[in-house]
Write a protein that holds these residues in place. Sequence first.
Motif, mmCIF file in Angstrom:
data_model
loop_
_atom_site.group_PDB
_atom_site.id
_atom_site.type_symbol
_atom_site.label_atom_id
_atom_site.label_comp_id
_atom_site.label_asym_id
_atom_site.label_seq_id
_atom_site.Cartn_x
_atom_site.Cartn_y
_atom_site.Cartn_z
ATOM 1 N N LEU A 57 -6.406 -4.539 -6.909
ATOM 2 C CA LEU A 57 -7.358 -5.448 -6.866
ATOM 3 C C LEU A 57 -7.455 -6.066 -5.479
ATOM 4 O O LEU A 57 -8.584 -7.054 -5.060
ATOM 5 N N LEU A 58 -6.637 -5.995 -4.523
ATOM 6 C CA LEU A 58 -6.769 -6.223 -3.103
ATOM 7 C C LEU A 58 -7.414 -5.337 -2.414
ATOM 8 O O LEU A 58 -8.350 -5.829 -1.476
ATOM 9 N N ASN A 69 0.793 -1.160 -0.015
ATOM 10 C CA ASN A 69 -0.137 -0.023 0.091
ATOM 11 C C ASN A 69 0.936 1.198 -0.063
ATOM 12 O O ASN A 69 0.600 2.499 -0.669
ATOM 13 N N ASN A 70 2.019 1.265 0.818
ATOM 14 C CA ASN A 70 2.820 2.278 0.920
ATOM 15 C C ASN A 70 3.542 2.582 -0.500
ATOM 16 O O ASN A 70 3.761 3.869 -1.184
ATOM 17 N N VAL A 71 3.890 1.381 -1.273
ATOM 18 C CA VAL A 71 4.423 1.638 -2.537
ATOM 19 C C VAL A 71 3.540 2.236 -3.515
ATOM 20 O O VAL A 71 4.091 2.969 -4.298
ATOM 21 N N TYR A 113 -1.100 -7.470 -8.404
ATOM 22 C CA TYR A 113 -2.371 -7.277 -8.294
ATOM 23 C C TYR A 113 -3.249 -6.068 -8.245
ATOM 24 O O TYR A 113 -3.799 -5.618 -7.241
ATOM 25 N N VAL A 114 -2.511 -5.179 -9.419
ATOM 26 C CA VAL A 114 -2.801 -3.570 -9.644
ATOM 27 C C VAL A 114 -3.181 -3.745 -11.059
ATOM 28 O O VAL A 114 -2.294 -4.125 -12.044
ATOM 29 N N LYS A 115 -4.556 -3.330 -11.368
ATOM 30 C CA LYS A 115 -4.875 -3.497 -13.053
ATOM 31 C C LYS A 115 -5.097 -2.156 -13.306
ATOM 32 O O LYS A 115 -5.512 -1.334 -12.716
#
Length: 558
Positions: free
Chosen positions: A213-214, A9-11, A191-193
Amino acid sequence: MTFSSKQRNNVLEAMSEKPYDLLVIGGGITGCGIALDAISRGMTVALVEMQDFAAGTSSRSTKLVHGGLRYLKQFEVKLVAEVGRERAIVYENGSHVTTPEWMLLPIYRGGTFGKWSTSVGLWLYDRLAGVKPSERRTMLNARQTLEKEPLLKRDGLIGGGYYVEYRTDDARLTIEVIKKAVELGADAVNYVKAEQFLYDERGRITGARCRDLLGGRVYDIRAKKVVNAAGPWVDALRDKDGSKTGKRLRLTKGVHIVIDQKRFPLKQAVYFDTPDGRMVFAIPRDGKTYVGTTDTFYDDDPAHPAMTEEDRDYLLQAIHYMFPSVGITADDVESSWAGVRPLIYEEGKDPSEISRKDEIWTSPSGLITIAGGKLTGYRKMAETVVDLVAKQLEKEEGKTFRPCQTKQLPISGGDVGGSHRLPAFIAEKAKEAARYGLTEEQGARLAKQYGTNVDRLFALSSEYDRSSGLTRETFVRLVYAIEEEMAVKPVDYFIRRTGALLFDIDAVRREKEAVIAFMARHLGWTGEEKATYTKELEQALRQAVLVAEDDDRRIMNK
């Protein structure tokens, strides 16, 4: 930037707050290779992957960094020469994940390859690929061929060709490439679209709107240049850009099956004819033999290709045909994997005939797309793409960058001092392992799989908690996967960080509950997340062995 799943999340937050020179969409070997090439030249780089790194084609190949002998039959001489030379570079830059493998090509009366054509073909292959003298082909008579592999069918055998290919762990190769990019300063998240593109007032692409996506949050990631390296999904992204014209993809599916060597005691990797004239590999690895691949057109969801009974039976028939004494049945298939190849469509060609060449397209908005290509050529493909990006940035922004750096750049874990040093390195680390509560065998296994990163795994051994229910070796692998390799889910760990679901499925069944419980505590999962990720792993186990829903309980408790 960190590569810990606890810091995802920080990234992502940081990625949305700064502009980049380059945004890469796609975390397979092609996208990860582009990220590494670009960051090593001095560009600022972001990469997003819709699934896990290597979750698509890049963890589902035949696991060979090979020179494409079959492409000589299609007169793809340039392709053979280029990928053949790249094999040695891939090997030297990451010898812990790639290793030479002698391959036997048996020659039969009336088969695909005759003795003379095989001899000439392998000779040409060696010269095109720049194979060193110690690894050049040898021609064998029938007796010598059977000495190499006694299980081969004897009827009609007239000899064999013996030549070198390179075996790899495709998923770990991809992970080590993106880890190196992150070490050098790239930002990469799984997990990022990329849901839609961002444009300026002139209609030029300036980034992408991306959904985690999480967690569900949406982030805008801005970049001067955007590369579409999404493999089977490149056409979907071209659609979003309104630029899917001209050439397009044609997906084909390839399936491999895994059998224990107690049932299929193959001594030697073999590349052999099937009854329908195709060629298939049978390769021994870590106490198993795997056989593949099929090659059929595929029109379903590229995220979830799976073996069908027809796929399995085709490969079993191929085994019966070439190894008639073995008597393998469907019950002997311990595991399997299926992958989708994103090939560039060619009218009227069968799946096996479509070229594996890569192509690069630039749309009117500036979106750069790379499609096609082979695992072996990933570094060269990346160089070509980043050359284009660098040229455009120099013209538009006045920025200059270093030339390609990756020809002699070890990937993460690969800096052992050259491939010739790897055996001594593994032996040294095997002896060291006892200081960390590990056996010599475990130390050798970890050093072989993680290369120079093994010291970090050894250090984690001091944190070992017996109450976790994990063995010490599993504990260090799992913590390392979470904290250093952005493993988010159990399937990430069992399939792409360790390969256990493919090559040691019984260990997955033994360890799954302890691994899930540990990840749930370590990553602070909700009850719903734990249930979802457990279900995903169960589904992966079912798919691997073609188990029907009714048999879930039997398989999960086996």
